[in-house]
Design a protein around this motif. Structure first.
Motif, short mmCIF file in Angstrom:
data_model
loop_
_atom_site.label_atom_id
_atom_site.label_comp_id
_atom_site.label_asym_id
_atom_site.label_seq_id
_atom_site.Cartn_x
_atom_site.Cartn_y
_atom_site.Cartn_z
N LEU A 187 0.83 -1.21 0.00
CA LEU A 187 0.00 0.00 0.00
C LEU A 187 0.86 1.26 0.00
N GLY A 188 2.00 1.20 0.70
CA GLY A 188 2.91 2.33 0.69
C GLY A 188 3.45 2.60 -0.71
N TYR A 189 3.71 1.53 -1.45
CA TYR A 189 4.17 1.69 -2.84
C TYR A 189 3.09 2.35 -3.69
N LEU A 190 1.85 1.89 -3.52
CA LEU A 190 0.76 2.48 -4.30
C LEU A 190 0.59 3.96 -3.97
N GLU A 246 -4.97 -0.79 11.45
CA GLU A 246 -3.95 0.15 11.94
C GLU A 246 -3.10 0.67 10.78
N ILE A 247 -2.80 -0.20 9.83
CA ILE A 247 -2.04 0.23 8.65
C ILE A 247 -2.83 1.25 7.85
N MET A 248 -4.12 0.96 7.62
CA MET A 248 -4.96 1.88 6.86
C MET A 248 -5.09 3.23 7.58
N ALA A 249 -5.15 3.19 8.91
CA ALA A 249 -5.26 4.43 9.67
C ALA A 249 -3.99 5.27 9.51
N ARG A 250 -2.83 4.62 9.45
CA ARG A 250 -1.59 5.37 9.27
C ARG A 250 -1.49 5.97 7.87
N LEU A 251 -1.97 5.23 6.87
CA LEU A 251 -1.86 5.69 5.49
C LEU A 251 -2.89 6.76 5.13
N ARG A 257 -13.09 3.94 11.86
CA ARG A 257 -13.32 5.36 11.53
C ARG A 257 -12.00 6.05 11.17
N LYS A 258 -10.97 5.80 11.97
CA LYS A 258 -9.67 6.43 11.71
C LYS A 258 -9.06 5.93 10.40
N SER A 259 -9.39 4.71 10.02
CA SER A 259 -8.83 4.14 8.79
C SER A 259 -9.47 4.70 7.53
N LYS A 260 -10.56 5.44 7.68
CA LYS A 260 -11.27 6.09 6.57
C LYS A 260 -12.00 5.10 5.66
N LEU A 261 -12.57 4.05 6.25
CA LEU A 261 -13.46 3.19 5.48
C LEU A 261 -14.70 3.98 5.10
N ARG A 262 -14.97 4.07 3.80
CA ARG A 262 -16.11 4.85 3.32
C ARG A 262 -17.33 3.98 3.02
N MET A 263 -17.08 2.79 2.49
CA MET A 263 -18.21 1.94 2.08
C MET A 263 -17.83 0.48 2.22
N ALA A 264 -18.79 -0.34 2.67
CA ALA A 264 -18.59 -1.78 2.79
C ALA A 264 -19.68 -2.50 1.99
N TYR A 265 -19.25 -3.35 1.08
CA TYR A 265 -20.17 -4.14 0.26
C TYR A 265 -20.56 -5.38 1.06
#
Length: 503
Positions: free
Chosen positions: A231-234, A262-267, A292-300
């Motif tokens: 994800l860091g590369y992307l 936790e990774i998504m929250a940092r990114l 919430r901190k990870s910024k999940l916007r939508m879940a299918y």
């Protein structure tokens, strides 16, 4: 010096919105350890046949590998296979992916397919290409797990390969794709949305799902260091600002998800994923804060049906009350739930469909922000299920509209017929009457006009508001029949359909 096999990998055309061909990138990473590979992506190279033949002219390849999901990808896969057979008759043609896994005998009934790789292909394809590069010894072919092939005209199915959990050191060769900007799309998540797949497989075995047939209930999460590296590369190298996770089931066990969150929250990259209602309901408040901190916007979320009996029949493993509960929960935590439903099952077809309409209305009442996607329930043939599941939970025989047994195609060419492409895409089924088909179309038209998806970044806001106002009286009074005025308006506005275009 040992021979280093070379493989031409082909991604058949399927969409006008190119996304990273993740399956071929994983195959290329595996192949390049012992040889080299080249990728032709039909979603970028729109003349797929010409692009593939041009690549084949530039150098020698020991084999061509074609990855096929099924549905609309089958026709271009056939076209490119026939072209290769015509121009390079001695080049082995290998099909892999969902289609040859689910319909292996059908795949090998075609004269333009030499080998079919079932299930995960990284190790099987690398071994196969290596053997082919050394002359294709039959005894060596027979030892390759997950391979189906012909010996003296008879189809041979080697034993399945055990589930592979992935290499934590694997690095995807994005540089093989050229300019990454072609794969970064503007979506409701961000201006440069990338796709990624962290985990593979799913513990559940829904009867309509190719994932269950592909992986047989096995699942694997990535090591956190690999996920953070990828994800860091992307983000930092390719400039992605948001992520669509193509994981088969991102939310599984809470303790496994916390490191990933936790990774998504940092990114701090907004993201979309697949999830299950029961898994989301089990999350603790502290984990929801991390969501919430990870910024999940939508879940299918696969709701599928308002009927507990139907959910049990299709082996979903969830209940209707959980669907309603998770709609409230997502609203409280600022996540948009995107619910999918399977309409028109082969038993109690009309009754189940009308019950689903009412259940969708209840979901919209509880959480108006809920997104709704509808499909037709089209179960896999018994022979396409994973070997662990065949015969264990047989469903009633499938009958068409005339009461005759449904006979599935026996060749890839037959799967390109419109009715079978629609079946594979959960868009139509042999037991639907014209009346019910129209009823579903009318309901969905009113619903999506009344509640345009937030994923529609193309239609002007004023147009979506106008359509919503036009559809409001029909929705309020359940007057779905023949929404002619909405059909006319849609010719000009053309609202986005996520079930067709994707997130």
């Amino acid at each position: 010096m040992p021979h280093r096999p070379s493989t031409l990998l082909v991604n058949p055309t399927v969409t006008t919105r190119p996304r990273f061909p993740l399956s071929l990138l994983n195959l290329a990473a595996a192949l390049d350890r012992f040889g080299d590979s080249h990728i032709v992506d039909g979603n970028i190279d729109r003349d797929l046949v010409a692009a593939t033949l041009a690549a084949a002219e530039k150098q020698h390849y020991d084999a061509v590998g074609i990855g096929i999901m099924g549905g609309p990808q089958v026709a271009p896969a056939i076209a490119v296979s026939k072209a290769i057979r015509q121009h390079y008759p001695s080049m082995p043609i290998i099909w892999g992916g969902y289609f040859p896994t689910l319909y292996t005998d059908t795949t090998l009934a075609a004269p333009y397919v030499d080998y079919a790789v079932r299930g995960q292909g990284e190790e099987s394809l690398a071994e196969l290409v290596s053997v082919l590069g050394r002359g294709g010894d039959r005894e060596a072919l027979a030892r390759i797990g997950g391979l189906s092939w012909r010996r003296d005209g008879e189809i041979v199915h080697n034993p399945n390969r055990s589930f592979q959990r992935g290499d934590p050191a694997l690095v995807l060769p994005y540089e093989k794709l050229g300019d990454p900007d072609k794969y970064l799309a503007s979506t409701f998540l961000g201006r440069r949305t990338a796709v990624h797949q962290a985990s593979i497989g799913c513990r559940f075995r829904c009867t309509f799902c190719g994932v269950a047939a592909m992986f047989g209930g096995a699942t694997s999460l990535p090591p956190t260091e690999r996920l953070e590296r990828e994800l860091g590369y992307l983000k930092y190298e390719l400039g992605a600002d948001s992520i669509l996770f193509y994981d088969h089931n991102f939310f599984d066990r809470e303790q496994d998800m916390i490191p990933m969150l936790e990774i998504m929250a940092r990114l701090e990259m907004p993201w979309w994923c697949f999830a299950r209602a029961d898994a989301l309901l089990k999350l603790s408040e502290s984990t929801w804060e991390l969501v919430r901190k990870s910024k999940l916007r939508m879940a299918y979320i696969g709701a599928e049906s308002p009927s507990g009996a139907m959910l049990k029949e299709i082996r979903k493993g969830t209940r209707p009350d959980q669907t309603l509960a998770v709609a409230k929960l997502c609203q409280r935590h600022g996540v948009i739930p995107e619910f999918s439903f399977m309409l028109a099952p082969p038993v109690n077809t009309e009754e189940e469909t009308e019950l689903t309409f009412e259940f969708i209305r209840e979901l919209k009442r509880i959480n108006p922000a809920s997104e709704i996607i509808t499909y037709i329930y089209t179960p896999l043939p018994e022979g396409s299920k994973h070997e662990k599941d065949r015969g264990k939970h047989p469903s009633a025989p499938l009958l068409d509209i005339h009461g005759n047994p449904v006979v599935f195609p026996s060749t890839p060419d037959e799967w390109t017929q419109r009715r079978w492409v629609d079946y594979a895409c959960h868009a139509d089924a042999p037991w639907l009457t014209d009346k019910l088909r129209q009823r579903i179309y009318d309901f969905v038209t009113v619903l999506r006009c009344r509640y345009p998806t937030v994923q529609d970044m193309r239609s002007p806001r004023w147009a979506k508001r106008s359509l919503s106002a036009m559809a409001s009286w029909r929705y309020r009074h359940r007057r779905y029949d023949h929404p002619w005025e909405l059909d006319i308006a849609n010719r000009f506005v053309q609202l986005r359909k996520p079930q067709i275009t994707g997130a």
